[in-house]
Write a protein that holds these residues in place. Sequence first.
Motif, PDB file in Angstrom:
ATOM      1  N   THR A 180      35.088  22.301  63.249  1.00  0.00           N
ATOM      2  CA  THR A 180      33.795  22.763  62.752  1.00  0.00           C
ATOM      3  C   THR A 180      33.607  22.455  61.267  1.00  0.00           C
ATOM      4  O   THR A 180      34.527  22.009  60.588  1.00  0.00           O
ATOM      5  N   ALA A 181      32.384  22.778  60.802  1.00  0.00           N
ATOM      6  CA  ALA A 181      32.076  22.636  59.371  1.00  0.00           C
ATOM      7  C   ALA A 181      33.018  23.506  58.536  1.00  0.00           C
ATOM      8  O   ALA A 181      33.402  23.152  57.431  1.00  0.00           O
ATOM      9  N   LYS A 182      33.379  24.658  59.066  1.00  0.00           N
ATOM     10  CA  LYS A 182      34.298  25.548  58.336  1.00  0.00           C
ATOM     11  C   LYS A 182      35.655  24.882  58.168  1.00  0.00           C
ATOM     12  O   LYS A 182      36.262  24.935  57.084  1.00  0.00           O
ATOM     13  N   PHE A 344      36.903  39.575  62.385  1.00  0.00           N
ATOM     14  CA  PHE A 344      35.588  39.782  61.777  1.00  0.00           C
ATOM     15  C   PHE A 344      34.793  38.487  61.871  1.00  0.00           C
ATOM     16  O   PHE A 344      35.176  37.469  61.319  1.00  0.00           O
ATOM     17  N   ILE A 345      33.699  38.538  62.625  1.00  0.00           N
ATOM     18  CA  ILE A 345      32.789  37.390  62.673  1.00  0.00           C
ATOM     19  C   ILE A 345      31.545  37.788  61.890  1.00  0.00           C
ATOM     20  O   ILE A 345      30.824  38.700  62.292  1.00  0.00           O
ATOM     21  N   GLU A 423      47.323  45.718  57.584  1.00  0.00           N
ATOM     22  CA  GLU A 423      46.863  45.104  58.836  1.00  0.00           C
ATOM     23  C   GLU A 423      46.263  43.728  58.557  1.00  0.00           C
ATOM     24  O   GLU A 423      45.955  43.371  57.435  1.00  0.00           O
ATOM     25  N   ARG A 424      46.136  42.965  59.632  1.00  0.00           N
ATOM     26  CA  ARG A 424      45.856  41.541  59.504  1.00  0.00           C
ATOM     27  C   ARG A 424      44.555  41.189  60.220  1.00  0.00           C
ATOM     28  O   ARG A 424      44.315  41.652  61.333  1.00  0.00           O
ATOM     29  N   CYS A 425      43.759  40.355  59.591  1.00  0.00           N
ATOM     30  CA  CYS A 425      42.441  40.033  60.138  1.00  0.00           C
ATOM     31  C   CYS A 425      42.191  38.525  60.179  1.00  0.00           C
ATOM     32  O   CYS A 425      42.454  37.819  59.216  1.00  0.00           O
ATOM     33  N   ALA A 426      41.681  38.069  61.315  1.00  0.00           N
ATOM     34  CA  ALA A 426      41.140  36.704  61.396  1.00  0.00           C
ATOM     35  C   ALA A 426      39.674  36.832  61.041  1.00  0.00           C
ATOM     36  O   ALA A 426      38.918  37.519  61.721  1.00  0.00           O
ATOM     37  N   SER A 427      39.262  36.185  59.949  1.00  0.00           N
ATOM     38  CA  SER A 427      37.942  36.439  59.397  1.00  0.00           C
ATOM     39  C   SER A 427      37.176  35.136  59.182  1.00  0.00           C
ATOM     40  O   SER A 427      37.737  34.145  58.716  1.00  0.00           O
ATOM     41  N   VAL A 446      39.113  31.553  59.036  1.00  0.00           N
ATOM     42  CA  VAL A 446      38.991  30.617  60.160  1.00  0.00           C
ATOM     43  C   VAL A 446      37.519  30.397  60.506  1.00  0.00           C
ATOM     44  O   VAL A 446      36.646  31.078  59.970  1.00  0.00           O
ATOM     45  N   SER A 447      37.263  29.478  61.433  1.00  0.00           N
ATOM     46  CA  SER A 447      35.902  29.262  61.940  1.00  0.00           C
ATOM     47  C   SER A 447      35.569  30.365  62.950  1.00  0.00           C
ATOM     48  O   SER A 447      36.465  31.050  63.446  1.00  0.00           O
TER      49      SER A 447
END
Lengths: 472, 196
Positions: A180-182, A344-345, A423-427, A446-447
């Motif tokens: 992706t663009a990200k 988190f999106i 704590e850990r977040c995919a954001s 991340v995307s």
Amino acid sequence: MTQPKTIVEKIWDQHVVHLEKGKPDLLYIDLHLIHEVTSPQAFEGLRMNDRSVRRPERTYATMDHNVPTRERHIIKDAVSKKQMETLKQNCDEFGIPLADIDHPDQGIVHVIGPELGLTQPGKTIVCGDSHTSTHGAFGALAFGIGTSEVEHVLATQTLWQAPPKTLNVKVNGELGTGVTAKDLILAVIGKYGVRFGTGYVIEYTGDAIRSLTMEQRMTVCNMSIEAGARAGLISPDETTVEYLRGKRHVPEGQAFDEARDEWLALASDEGAVYDHTLEIDASEIEPQVTWGTNPGMCLPVSASVPDPAEATTDNKRAEIEHALNYMDLQPNQPISDIAIEHVFIGSCTNSRISDLQKAAEIVRGKTVHSSVTAIVVPGSQSVKQQAEAEGLDVVFKQAGFEWRDAGCSMCLAMNDDVIPPGERCASTSNRNFEGRQGTDARTHLVSPEMAAAAAITGHFTDVRQFTNALQH
Amino acid sequence: MEPIRKHEGLVYPLNRSNVDTDQIIPKQFLKRIERQGFGQFLFYNWRFHHDGSQKEDFSLNQPKYDGTSILVAGENFGCGSSREHAPWALEDYGFKVILAPSFADIFFNNCIKNGILAVTLPEEEISQLIQKAENETYHLTADLKNQVIYDNEGFKTSFEVNDYQKEMLINGWDDISVTLTHENKIKQYESKKVGV
Ligand code: SF4
């Protein structure tokens, strides 16, 4: 023939109000966006000096950083509430249009500017927020300013600026499927570091940039500041024109056709000279995940966490050690082994309708992993409405995501959306600084697609395998 | 804004690169609507435990740096968010001068607007100064008028500063009043380009 010019030079020349040797140029500002966090002291300054807002109609305010994303009217933190009330009072007093918390246009300032058509090619746009670079996607010269400068623009509609150096980031080739663009912008920052843009305005060029949609271009320009550049932009083309057609603040009919010609003429001329050029091949880019505490600490999902022992200098080793310690990661640990507790999106980088559509495709018919809490925070109330009209809210909710109202939310955790310590977040946001999403919280950028896949599996997963596996 | 011409002070060394404005002042302190009082929150997560008690091992908490007013840090100081609360916090804590090999653009501008002298020095000089300030009680003098930084042990270096920013700092000027002297030009521009 006249000297070929870059888009930055063209916009600059059109906006100089006053030139004087030994001084920066005085530049006219076409659009000033405002939010609740960086404006109160600026308005206070105006009042103290008995000054007014020069062009309230070129100013537009919203509330985004502090707003609750569930139960909009319960603002638990008295100081947040005060800040939002202060913005409303200031806008009333100085006659500035405001999309407040009850307004259908409310949203993250960098999402609503383009959505309303306020953002247009060739404009100079500022906001007391470093991600103002987002608006550069339209071929506008847009950059973040501090509160003293906010006050200056309110009072004078101008800013003192030294002409910037220009940096051409040329992205050749084509992005692979699932990339992706990200991933593109993360890979650029991963390759060249968090400082290469300092002192420059970046212009993104090349085939890979041309084939991006406007929302993807916004994701790229958004993160220019993470490379140190105050502004990043893309020359307007037919994609830009088509996106703008019919937007609320964009001219209509014949006026639109005229505007179109002006916009397209802004594009950098063939042969224009940049102070510096960097190139990257899009086809080599894989889905990215950050492992450290700045956006340059980033690797393909197939890679492993770096080993400080392999660092080339003492400084680098110390930096990696410090980051691994904060992130609680082991050297050489495969990135795909890192388990997460939160997803988190959202944020001004990735909360537009296409981001939500892409993420929804991944989660459709699946269930969020039992150890993961996942939220989707649309970038604006109108993105939220459109997503609901398409049934995306149902897809997310059925999978176990929370579906929220618009705001900055967990991107900087100024409201109640905070990651607990450790704590850990995919954001899908833009900054993985220490404490950004909560004290001692650990952020991996991340995307939206990668975030959605991690929500389902509970750890980072190459979204390309994920989609393949789905098809089989 | 307080004018700054020449400043002598105790040096505090912060041997880290890429110190971002989220570290300088964490977001929970951005909600105030005043300009003053941010010094107590400077480097909050480095200076304090969750319960608000001081972290003894963070160097700024050591008594030997009490009263410091010159900060020496690693490259790309002040990256990240545009929050002017970062220079407000530094200034309110007592810092008047910041030395680093490089600064983030927005942060650098914000310093000038708040009367903080931010100076770029070569990496080797910065490492040398950091080392000295880590090992001893170390004072420096920053002379903006003559564009030099020196100690009383023989160290002396000159630095670059843009003339306009120098003038603003030395006079403590608020640039809105300077801009408003160009009111006619702004009006002209508006009538020509944007319509009144
Ligand atoms: S979403 Fe995040 S980065 Fe964007 S404006 Fe809000 S806080 Fe800033």
